[in-house]
Each structure stands twice: as structure tokens, then as C-alpha cells.
Design an enzyme around this catalytic site. Sequence first.
Site, PDB file in Angstrom:
ATOM      1  N   LYS A  18       0.635  -1.256  -0.239  1.00  0.00           N
ATOM      2  CA  LYS A  18      -0.003   0.171  -0.056  1.00  0.00           C
ATOM      3  C   LYS A  18       0.950   1.134   0.238  1.00  0.00           C
ATOM      4  O   LYS A  18       0.505   2.142  -0.672  1.00  0.00           O
ATOM      5  CB  LYS A  18      -0.769   0.040   1.322  1.00  0.00           C
ATOM      6  CG  LYS A  18      -1.927   0.971   1.282  1.00  0.00           C
ATOM      7  CD  LYS A  18      -3.185   0.284   2.156  1.00  0.00           C
ATOM      8  CE  LYS A  18      -2.763  -0.216   3.454  1.00  0.00           C
ATOM      9  NZ  LYS A  18      -2.673   0.480   4.452  1.00  0.00           N
ATOM     10  N   TYR A  55      12.248  -4.829  14.729  1.00  0.00           N
ATOM     11  CA  TYR A  55      11.659  -6.213  14.500  1.00  0.00           C
ATOM     12  C   TYR A  55      10.175  -6.052  14.267  1.00  0.00           C
ATOM     13  O   TYR A  55       9.330  -6.861  13.685  1.00  0.00           O
ATOM     14  CB  TYR A  55      11.818  -7.261  15.560  1.00  0.00           C
ATOM     15  CG  TYR A  55      13.220  -7.741  15.525  1.00  0.00           C
ATOM     16  CD1 TYR A  55      13.816  -8.408  14.221  1.00  0.00           C
ATOM     17  CD2 TYR A  55      13.988  -7.739  16.562  1.00  0.00           C
ATOM     18  CE1 TYR A  55      14.796  -9.050  14.202  1.00  0.00           C
ATOM     19  CE2 TYR A  55      15.351  -8.138  16.460  1.00  0.00           C
ATOM     20  CZ  TYR A  55      16.085  -8.996  15.440  1.00  0.00           C
ATOM     21  OH  TYR A  55      17.014  -9.574  15.352  1.00  0.00           O
ATOM     22  N   ASP A  72       7.105   3.826   5.276  1.00  0.00           N
ATOM     23  CA  ASP A  72       6.094   4.182   4.140  1.00  0.00           C
ATOM     24  C   ASP A  72       6.742   5.829   3.784  1.00  0.00           C
ATOM     25  O   ASP A  72       7.011   6.269   2.198  1.00  0.00           O
ATOM     26  CB  ASP A  72       4.765   4.358   4.235  1.00  0.00           C
ATOM     27  CG  ASP A  72       4.398   2.814   4.232  1.00  0.00           C
ATOM     28  OD1 ASP A  72       5.250   1.931   3.310  1.00  0.00           O
ATOM     29  OD2 ASP A  72       3.429   2.478   4.643  1.00  0.00           O
ATOM     30  N   GLN A 194     -14.249  -8.656  -2.096  1.00  0.00           N
ATOM     31  CA  GLN A 194     -16.031  -8.393  -2.013  1.00  0.00           C
ATOM     32  C   GLN A 194     -16.211  -7.961  -0.292  1.00  0.00           C
ATOM     33  O   GLN A 194     -16.944  -7.233  -0.141  1.00  0.00           O
ATOM     34  CB  GLN A 194     -16.619  -9.526  -2.412  1.00  0.00           C
ATOM     35  CG  GLN A 194     -16.415  -9.657  -3.951  1.00  0.00           C
ATOM     36  CD  GLN A 194     -17.335 -11.009  -4.299  1.00  0.00           C
ATOM     37  OE1 GLN A 194     -18.183 -11.124  -3.792  1.00  0.00           O
ATOM     38  NE2 GLN A 194     -16.575 -11.703  -5.081  1.00  0.00           N
ATOM     39  N   CYS A 383      26.289   5.894  11.268  1.00  0.00           N
ATOM     40  CA  CYS A 383      26.218   6.323  12.542  1.00  0.00           C
ATOM     41  C   CYS A 383      26.676   5.127  13.568  1.00  0.00           C
ATOM     42  O   CYS A 383      27.762   5.384  13.833  1.00  0.00           O
ATOM     43  CB  CYS A 383      24.397   6.081  12.956  1.00  0.00           C
ATOM     44  SG  CYS A 383      23.927   7.272  14.286  1.00  0.00           S
ATOM     45  N   HIS A 509      22.858   9.905   8.903  1.00  0.00           N
ATOM     46  CA  HIS A 509      22.520   8.761   8.109  1.00  0.00           C
ATOM     47  C   HIS A 509      22.034   9.124   6.479  1.00  0.00           C
ATOM     48  O   HIS A 509      21.090   9.703   6.132  1.00  0.00           O
ATOM     49  CB  HIS A 509      20.977   8.459   8.510  1.00  0.00           C
ATOM     50  CG  HIS A 509      21.201   7.958   9.865  1.00  0.00           C
ATOM     51  ND1 HIS A 509      21.141   6.309   9.874  1.00  0.00           N
ATOM     52  CD2 HIS A 509      20.994   8.030  10.988  1.00  0.00           C
ATOM     53  CE1 HIS A 509      21.036   5.854  11.142  1.00  0.00           C
ATOM     54  NE2 HIS A 509      21.177   6.903  11.829  1.00  0.00           N
ATOM     55  N   GLU A 511      21.789   7.549   4.188  1.00  0.00           N
ATOM     56  CA  GLU A 511      20.746   6.701   3.329  1.00  0.00           C
ATOM     57  C   GLU A 511      19.211   7.588   2.992  1.00  0.00           C
ATOM     58  O   GLU A 511      18.634   7.055   2.070  1.00  0.00           O
ATOM     59  CB  GLU A 511      20.405   5.140   4.073  1.00  0.00           C
ATOM     60  CG  GLU A 511      19.901   5.322   5.307  1.00  0.00           C
ATOM     61  CD  GLU A 511      20.889   5.418   6.581  1.00  0.00           C
ATOM     62  OE1 GLU A 511      21.897   6.237   6.273  1.00  0.00           O
ATOM     63  OE2 GLU A 511      20.341   5.006   7.451  1.00  0.00           O
TER      64      GLU A 511
HETATM   65  N1  GLN Z   1      23.121   4.142  19.274  1.00  0.00           N
HETATM   66  C1  GLN Z   1      23.957   5.274  18.949  1.00  0.00           C
HETATM   67  C2  GLN Z   1      23.646   6.540  19.227  1.00  0.00           C
HETATM   68  O1  GLN Z   1      22.621   6.624  19.975  1.00  0.00           O
HETATM   69  C3  GLN Z   1      23.830   5.133  17.360  1.00  0.00           C
HETATM   70  C4  GLN Z   1      22.459   5.515  16.738  1.00  0.00           C
HETATM   71  C5  GLN Z   1      22.220   4.969  15.293  1.00  0.00           C
HETATM   72  O2  GLN Z   1      22.928   4.062  14.721  1.00  0.00           O
HETATM   73  N2  GLN Z   1      21.113   5.607  14.905  1.00  0.00           N
HETATM   74  O3  GLN Z   1      24.319   7.465  19.192  1.00  0.00           O
END
Ligand code: GLN
Length: 551
Positions: A18, A55, A72, A194, A383, A509, A511
Amino acid sequence: MDVKYVFITGGVVSSVGKGVTSAALGRLLKERGLNVAIQKLDPYINVDPGTMSPYQHGEVYVLDDGSETDLDLGHYERFVDINLTKVCNVTTGQVYADVIAKERRGDYLGGTIQVIPHITNEIKHRIAQVSKTTNADVVIVEVGGTVGDIESLPFLEALRQMRGDVGRENCCYVHVTWLPHIAATGELKTKPTQHSVRELRSIGISPDVIIARADLPIEQELTAKIAQFCDVEQKAVLPMHTADVMYDVPLRLEELGVGDYLMDKLSLKASRQPQWEVWEHLVAESRREKPKLNIALVGKYVELHDAYFSVREALNHAGLALGVEVHIDWVHSVDLEKGIGWDEVKAADGVLVPGGFGSRGIEGKVLAAKYAREELVPYLGLCLGMQLMVVEFARNVLGYSDANSTEFDPASPHPVIDLMPDQREIADMGATMRLGVYPCELQSGTRAAEAYDKLVVDERHRHRFEFNNAYRTEFEEKGVQLSGMSPDGRLVEIAELRDHPFMLATQFHPEFLSRPTRPHPLFLAFVRAACEKAEIKQEAIVFDQEISEKV
Ligand code: GLN
């Protein structure tokens, strides 16, 4: 022009895509020149997913403004190429917390507080916030879960009321359902759809569009049957079997005519014709047979790939731009501690250690960093992956065998990673980390500066701990370049090894900012380094240089 709404509900089962469907519909409308925003309504009672286990929930996706959201939102940002804000993810927890706070303040002047109208009004208020805080012409609202869940009822009631509030002509209801496959007879069945539509109707919502999902191609006969039983136009019943490439979903929906259907239904005018060449190129590249690159992703939630969704996509985007297929070997960091999983690490052309929390599997990640450093294997740390690269270096190069992050050993004599000072007094776990976009200044002449090809970048963060500045000089003397710093010079944002083909790690991050047509520079640099190690010839495929827009 009135703001238009597309409401998306799910039927039969969850996890039928979705989120991707909502994101793809957003792309269809954006291709017609409209400003689109997408909001996710999550029926769980947590205030946000920030405190939930990966998880339970998969990845926690972080926005520019620091909100911790459902994954999402990552689909929405990647497909539509927009940057969303905190109004775009609403949970039952947030709604109740606000209503209860108002009640305690006495705002309701002695009234009895009820699900209808108080909770539903708060939900509608939050839906309205999206267009108020953005310049969106169309707001797509996806409701998490499945019709029939007790907890999503207030959200569905709010969506039903919206039709009266903003006008029938400004609302379109899309129901995404699942057709189960019966192996014994080889059939796909429409009955659950349905029933699900009947359930939706009993709440007062009649779907305008049904997107029927299945693992196998859906014959026209079945869509005709759904149209007839569910009282939806035949052309508005869309057969969508599972795509081999996620980025093909907008193209397939376009082919099925749903873009024009929505435009028509909402009386919207396109300011341009959709141009799908870039997406067609992207999908064709995804399907093309390409040289394979192996990346070992060493994490602790590896059984659930959704926990690393953005990392996986960022690797995929970089691979597509370089003409290679990035194959991820999911390596459990706890296994590495037991001597298991090393074959995958040793066979890999690059090692990636993503973010994480808590001490389980930490030593396995440290071992992976040690291996990458000693064997000159390209390494990207994100991180926690940076923090552990620092710990490993302190233990094995600086000679502090007891070095650690105080997250894992509060009494470590060499706390090379330590709590940020402004985190010390914080007791609450929810939304209290250093979150969202912060600028980072790069040191010229470093790998980081070369990869970005600029000297100031903005990146999204989610952490409590940081590089301990007391150790800066020692690290620098032994070959670690602190190539990215916060502008005030206090926080180390990027660390890289001088005498290594590519060992670079970020406190932020990256990503979250990778886009299918615009891979992130650091992922590109990492995948490039891995290609060099594997002696794979890279290409330079430019999809396009769209400028990301803020909604
Ligand atoms: N646990 C680590 C911190 O709080 C790294 C956090 C993470 O990887 N987003 O700084």
C-alpha cells in the site's frame, strides 16, 4: 483551487504494498505538474515509531525536521522526490496525547470527550495541516493497517466525514486489496476483496478505485467480477500483480490509466504531460544483466530486511548509476562473534555497518570493521557503524584495548564515543535524540569532500552518542581524518582512514537522502571503491538531475 484528497485504505491483509502504491500514485500526479504531499495515518498507540523495535516495525525513517516516522514516508520521498515534514505521519498515540492534553487544560469546558467528535476532529485537523503547511494541490492520505481492524475505525470515520467537509468532488477513495491464490485449483480469489469492500461500505465509504494486488497476473475476468460485485467502474479496478522492480509500479499504474482517472475524478488540470523516460530508463537498467558486486551488510536485525530499507535502496541506487548489481549479503553481527558468517564477509567487495542501538552484536560489528581496515576492504559505516569503526581503531591501533562507547560500557576507561553533553540530563526515550537535518562542513582534500564535490552538506541525524573530542589529536596522528564537522567544530560528523582504499563513516544517515535517480554521493563513492576492489568496470549512468523540491 480546492485542495484535493486521495484516501487510500487497505483490504484483506496488510503488507500488500500500500505504501509503494500510494507513493506511485503521488508520482503519477507529480508527473502531471501537480504539487503532491503524502500523509500516513498509523493506527498504533505509540506516539511515533522511534521507540519501537525494528523487528516490530522495520526501519524508522527520519525526515529533515527530525520526525521519526514510518518507513512508508521513505517510499513517498523516493518516488515523488519531495521532502516531507512531521505533519505527514500521524499516529493514534499523537492524536490521543493532544486531545487528552487539551482536556487537562480545560479546553473542552466540561464536555464529555469522545471518539466522535473529539478524536475524529483532531484527525481531520491533522489532515488539514498538510495542505496548510505545504503548497500541495493534492494530498494523498494512506491509512495503515487493514479495513476491519478495530484501531483504524476512528481514522476511517474521519475520512468518511471529510467527504462532507471538503466536498465529494474533492475526494477520491482508493482501496488496495489482495487476491489470494489457491494452489490446488490455480485460481486467484476475489471473495475476500468483496467482503473487505462490504466492510468499508458499512463504515460509509464506497471506494472509487480498487487496486487488486496478487502474486500472479490477474485476468480481466476477475477485474470484471470485482467491478460488478463491488460497484466500481471496470476501468477503476486495477490489476496489479507483484512487480519484479519496485520502480516499475508508477509505470504500470500509468499504463492502467489510473493517473488520468484520478485527474478526471478530481477535476484536476494537468500543467504538463507525464514524462516517464527517466523512470523507464531506471527500470530497464534495474532489469539489465549487470556485473554483480557483493556487499556484506553487518547488522543485528538482518532477518528483517525492512529494518534497513533505506540503506538497501541507497546501495541499489548507487549500483544503478554505476551499472552494477549490488547484491547484499545479510550478515548477522552476533554470528560473527561466534565465528559464523565470515565466508560472506570474506567474499564481499565491501562491508557496510549500518545504524543500531543496544549492545547485542556490537562486538561482531567491531570485528567486521577490524577486518575491513586490516584487509583494505572498502567500508562504509552509518551512525553506529561510525562509532564502532572509531572503537575498533582505538582498541587495535591506539592500543586502548578497553576502549568503547559509553552506550555499551558506561565505565570504559577510554570512552572514545560518549553521550553528547546535551543528552546527559534526558530521561525520556521518545523523540529526544539529536534528530533531523544539521549542516556539516567538509575538509577539502578528503574523500568525503571529493565524493560530495562541495564543502557544506546537510544530512539527517538520529543519535545520542558522539565522537569524544578528547581523543581527536590521537586519532588524527594515527591516520584518521575527521573530514566532516559540525560548523561550530564541536561534533565529528565524518571520519575516514587516510591509508586505506575507502574506509569512511558518518555520524549521520546518508541513506535517507538517496533518490532512485540521484544516488547519494557517499554511497556512490563506496560502491565505486567496492567495484575497484572487485575489478569490475563501472559505468556512469546519469538518470536525470531533477532538483528535489520542498513541499
Ligand atoms: N546508538 C547510537 C547512538 O545513539 C547510534 C544510533 C544510530 O545508529 N542511529 O548514538
